[in-house]
Write a protein that holds these residues in place. Sequence first.
Motif, PDB file in Angstrom:
ATOM      1  N   ALA A  41       0.380   6.312  -9.966  1.00 22.80           N
ATOM      2  CA  ALA A  41       1.728   6.494  -8.489  1.00 22.80           C
ATOM      3  C   ALA A  41       1.429   5.770  -7.548  1.00 22.80           C
ATOM      4  CB  ALA A  41       2.281   7.916  -8.020  1.00 22.80           C
ATOM      5  N   TRP A  42       1.987   4.466  -7.530  1.00 25.64           N
ATOM      6  CA  TRP A  42       1.216   3.304  -5.916  1.00 25.64           C
ATOM      7  C   TRP A  42       2.457   3.553  -4.620  1.00 25.64           C
ATOM      8  CZ3 TRP A  42      -3.219   0.197  -5.730  1.00 25.64           C
ATOM      9  CH2 TRP A  42      -3.917  -0.279  -7.441  1.00 25.64           C
ATOM     10  N   ASN A  43       1.585   3.452  -3.433  1.00 26.65           N
ATOM     11  CA  ASN A  43       2.812   3.696  -2.150  1.00 26.65           C
ATOM     12  C   ASN A  43       2.263   2.795  -1.262  1.00 26.65           C
ATOM     13  OD1 ASN A  43       3.801   3.803   0.213  1.00 26.65           O
ATOM     14  ND2 ASN A  43       4.552   5.980   0.471  1.00 26.65           N
ATOM     15  N   PHE A  44       2.258   1.160  -1.281  1.00 30.21           N
ATOM     16  CA  PHE A  44       2.195   0.511  -0.370  1.00 30.21           C
ATOM     17  C   PHE A  44       2.145   0.263   0.763  1.00 30.21           C
ATOM     18  CE2 PHE A  44       3.372  -1.453  -4.521  1.00 30.21           C
ATOM     19  CZ  PHE A  44       2.646  -1.858  -5.099  1.00 30.21           C
ATOM     20  N   GLY A  45       2.361   1.776   1.210  1.00 23.07           N
ATOM     21  CA  GLY A  45       2.500   1.565   3.239  1.00 23.07           C
ATOM     22  C   GLY A  45       3.623   0.594   3.609  1.00 23.07           C
ATOM     23  N   ASP A  46       4.678  -0.130   2.991  1.00 25.42           N
ATOM     24  CA  ASP A  46       5.181  -0.484   3.401  1.00 25.42           C
ATOM     25  C   ASP A  46       6.895   0.040   3.414  1.00 25.42           C
ATOM     26  OD1 ASP A  46       6.304  -3.475   4.478  1.00 25.42           O
ATOM     27  OD2 ASP A  46       6.208  -4.131   2.336  1.00 25.42           O
ATOM     28  N   PRO A  47       7.336   0.730   4.051  1.00 24.08           N
ATOM     29  CA  PRO A  47       8.673   1.524   3.817  1.00 24.08           C
ATOM     30  C   PRO A  47       9.686   0.960   3.763  1.00 24.08           C
ATOM     31  CG  PRO A  47       7.553   2.125   5.545  1.00 24.08           C
ATOM     32  CD  PRO A  47       6.472   1.262   5.122  1.00 24.08           C
TER      33      PRO A  47
ATOM     34  N   GLN B 168      -6.942   3.035   0.988  1.00 21.17           N
ATOM     35  CA  GLN B 168      -7.418   1.898   1.240  1.00 21.17           C
ATOM     36  C   GLN B 168      -6.419   0.913   2.123  1.00 21.17           C
ATOM     37  OE1 GLN B 168     -10.403  -0.714  -1.051  1.00 21.17           O
ATOM     38  NE2 GLN B 168      -9.616   0.411  -3.105  1.00 21.17           N
ATOM     39  N   ASP B 169      -6.908   0.614   2.919  1.00 17.60           N
ATOM     40  CA  ASP B 169      -6.266  -0.256   4.690  1.00 17.60           C
ATOM     41  C   ASP B 169      -6.108  -1.431   3.251  1.00 17.60           C
ATOM     42  OD1 ASP B 169      -5.425   1.827   5.541  1.00 17.60           O
ATOM     43  OD2 ASP B 169      -7.162   1.582   7.007  1.00 17.60           O
ATOM     44  N   VAL B 170      -5.095  -1.859   3.606  1.00 19.21           N
ATOM     45  CA  VAL B 170      -5.186  -3.655   2.991  1.00 19.21           C
ATOM     46  C   VAL B 170      -4.413  -4.035   4.444  1.00 19.21           C
ATOM     47  CG1 VAL B 170      -3.668  -5.740   2.285  1.00 19.21           C
ATOM     48  CG2 VAL B 170      -4.237  -3.310   0.769  1.00 19.21           C
ATOM     49  N   ILE B 171      -4.650  -5.646   5.449  1.00 17.25           N
ATOM     50  CA  ILE B 171      -4.454  -5.918   6.200  1.00 17.25           C
ATOM     51  C   ILE B 171      -3.787  -8.096   6.674  1.00 17.25           C
ATOM     52  CG2 ILE B 171      -5.485  -6.887   8.393  1.00 17.25           C
ATOM     53  CD1 ILE B 171      -8.153  -5.351   7.892  1.00 17.25           C
TER      54      ILE B 171
ATOM     55  N   ASN C 201       0.158 -16.057   3.243  1.00 17.97           N
ATOM     56  CA  ASN C 201       0.051 -15.710   1.715  1.00 17.97           C
ATOM     57  C   ASN C 201      -0.234 -14.352   2.345  1.00 17.97           C
ATOM     58  OD1 ASN C 201      -2.014 -15.840  -0.060  1.00 17.97           O
ATOM     59  ND2 ASN C 201      -3.969 -16.077   0.728  1.00 17.97           N
ATOM     60  N   SER C 202       0.905 -13.299   1.716  1.00 17.68           N
ATOM     61  CA  SER C 202       1.143 -12.024   2.159  1.00 17.68           C
ATOM     62  C   SER C 202       1.655 -11.351   0.619  1.00 17.68           C
ATOM     63  CB  SER C 202       2.624 -12.219   2.743  1.00 17.68           C
ATOM     64  OG  SER C 202       3.311 -12.760   2.163  1.00 17.68           O
ATOM     65  N   VAL C 203       0.738 -11.568  -1.032  1.00 16.05           N
ATOM     66  CA  VAL C 203       0.934 -11.656  -1.759  1.00 16.05           C
ATOM     67  C   VAL C 203      -0.318 -10.686  -2.345  1.00 16.05           C
ATOM     68  CG1 VAL C 203       1.598 -11.408  -3.979  1.00 16.05           C
ATOM     69  CG2 VAL C 203       3.880 -12.680  -2.752  1.00 16.05           C
TER      70      VAL C 203
ATOM     71  N   VAL D 261       2.632   0.831 -12.376  1.00 17.68           N
ATOM     72  CA  VAL D 261       2.753   0.032 -13.586  1.00 17.68           C
ATOM     73  C   VAL D 261       1.272   0.127 -13.049  1.00 17.68           C
ATOM     74  CG1 VAL D 261       4.725  -1.520 -14.207  1.00 17.68           C
ATOM     75  CG2 VAL D 261       2.289  -2.055 -11.963  1.00 17.68           C
ATOM     76  N   PRO D 262      -0.158  -0.282 -13.522  1.00 14.57           N
ATOM     77  CA  PRO D 262      -1.686   0.215 -13.554  1.00 14.57           C
ATOM     78  C   PRO D 262      -1.947  -1.405 -12.506  1.00 14.57           C
ATOM     79  CG  PRO D 262      -1.508  -0.414 -15.962  1.00 14.57           C
ATOM     80  CD  PRO D 262       0.399  -0.512 -14.929  1.00 14.57           C
ATOM     81  N   ASN D 263      -1.832  -2.558 -12.571  1.00 19.73           N
ATOM     82  CA  ASN D 263      -2.476  -3.104 -11.843  1.00 19.73           C
ATOM     83  C   ASN D 263      -0.688  -3.636 -11.337  1.00 19.73           C
ATOM     84  OD1 ASN D 263      -4.371  -3.492 -12.784  1.00 19.73           O
ATOM     85  ND2 ASN D 263      -3.892  -4.300 -14.807  1.00 19.73           N
ATOM     86  N   PRO D 264      -0.071  -3.332  -9.694  1.00 19.00           N
ATOM     87  CA  PRO D 264       1.081  -3.981  -9.838  1.00 19.00           C
ATOM     88  C   PRO D 264       0.968  -5.126  -8.208  1.00 19.00           C
ATOM     89  CG  PRO D 264       0.636  -2.118  -8.341  1.00 19.00           C
ATOM     90  CD  PRO D 264      -0.246  -2.103  -9.206  1.00 19.00           C
ATOM     91  N   THR D 265       1.515  -5.739  -8.136  1.00 19.65           N
ATOM     92  CA  THR D 265       1.453  -6.370  -6.421  1.00 19.65           C
ATOM     93  C   THR D 265       2.689  -6.258  -5.902  1.00 19.65           C
ATOM     94  OG1 THR D 265       2.863  -8.422  -7.293  1.00 19.65           O
ATOM     95  CG2 THR D 265       0.637  -9.023  -8.072  1.00 19.65           C
ATOM     96  N   HIS D 266       1.935  -6.730  -4.471  1.00 17.16           N
ATOM     97  CA  HIS D 266       3.449  -6.398  -3.333  1.00 17.16           C
ATOM     98  C   HIS D 266       3.323  -7.308  -2.303  1.00 17.16           C
ATOM     99  CE1 HIS D 266       5.821  -4.321  -0.996  1.00 17.16           C
ATOM    100  NE2 HIS D 266       4.553  -3.891   0.190  1.00 17.16           N
ATOM    101  N   GLN D 267       4.161  -7.985  -1.976  1.00 18.11           N
ATOM    102  CA  GLN D 267       4.470  -9.136  -0.518  1.00 18.11           C
ATOM    103  C   GLN D 267       4.886  -8.138   0.733  1.00 18.11           C
ATOM    104  OE1 GLN D 267       6.893 -12.276  -1.798  1.00 18.11           O
ATOM    105  NE2 GLN D 267       6.370 -13.073  -0.086  1.00 18.11           N
TER     106      GLN D 267
END
Length: 496
Positions: free
Chosen positions: A350-356, A397-400, A334-336, A366-372
């Motif tokens: 400017a979002w950086n999802f920490g997933d290079p 913030q950290d996403v686990i 359930n990684s989204v 965008v203001p409300n993005p998603t990332h898998q």
Amino acid sequence: MVVTVNALPTPDAGQDVSICYGTSTLLNATGGVTYLWSPAAGLNDATLANPQASPTVTTTYIVNVTDNNNCSNTDNVIVTIWTLPPASAGASHDICIGNSTSLTASGGINYLWNTGDVTTTINITPTVTTTYTVTVTDGNGCSETAEAIITVNPLPIANAGSDVNICYGLSATLNATGGTTYHWSPSTGLSNPSVSNPLAFPTTATTYSVTVTDANGCSQTDDLVIGIYPAPSISFTASPLNGCEPLPVNFTDHTTPTIASWIWTFSDIISGSNTSNAQTPYHLYENSGLFDVTLSVVTTDGCTDTLTIPDMIEVYPNPTAYFLYSPSVGSIDNSVVFFQDASTLAVSWAWNFGDPASNTLNFSSVPNPTHQYSLEGTYPILLVVTSAQGCTDSTMQDVIIKPTHTFYIPNVFTPDNDGINDFFQGYGSEVSEYDMYIFNRWGQLLFESHDYNLPWNGKSADTGEAFMQDVYVYKIIIKEHDGKRKQFYGHVTLLK
């Protein structure tokens, strides 16, 4: 009897004569041996042939002449009195020392002054009070004297006061002394030129002269100079004029002429350091808003001025970066992750999802993005927001992302202390809470554990007595990393 008739004497009282009032003349009678004049008034001796006559009015003198025969006869002479001329030397008057005046005589045809002048009018410049006398002679040769007193008054001691310097735009109070009336010139810039102490408002250096007049009408002048110090011409700049909070601003004074002291007011009361006495101060505006800036200066000549520039500094409020995301803990299955912007004043993101490893998908605007996410791990999420004025803020913030959850429960164990399969418990990863209950076949609770690291060793928790070989019932409740609870029921065989 012989009567001899003698002829009367032939008396001669002399020619009629005219004299000036106050003078005398000699009468001269002839024709006899004795004489008797009448009236005797005005005569020095009425029995002389030639008495001195000093009548005060026109008088007819009769002389009675007696000869040797004692015969008498009379004659008369008229002494006419000419009135003296109405001599005038002019009116006595006062003058001020150093001034000239004139006297004009009248009443006759010839004049003789005690100055030696023989003119009707004399011009004089006495230095002390002086009496001037003139002898006036009329057409009859009669003379009279007259005098005039010229009183010489000293000049007043005029004092305009000391020279003074004032700042441009200010006034000075003049203060003259020494007289009863005063007149200042030039009158330009004076509140009243006819008083001793007018207010002076010159715009350039000016020499003011005052004419001081005393009670005698004598005048003297004095002057003073009012110098003008240039007023300060206030000018100052600030850099920058606007920006995001906190905003450091450098101020520079360009005021002329030379300034001795400065007082800056930044209208930033909350800051706690709202003023400065530096020539080129620095101020940190920590709060947003519009701020007036005021500079008060004092020149080396003591001249002051103040300038306020309204709303000179504008400090923009910073946006506040914040975001929410779900699920709070993800997993590979359930990684989204859904992100929701909760920032204030943001107009760009400017979002950086920490997933290079996701390459370009690692970023979003965008203001409300998603990332898998494709791998388990802890990912630092960075959000940088920008306001309409270009101010920024960021938050992280950290996403686990947890691995796929598995939980295994064996159905048999052998608690014989051989080090192999001596304990019974459930086995899994990412278990945050763990509760295990062991029952016998009649439903009696034999053992319980609330610690994942405390398995059942086949003994009673109360007495430590080992249970016999049998089939037992378990109930295990766990809470997974995503917060979900699961319950497991089953049987486990204890072998010996």
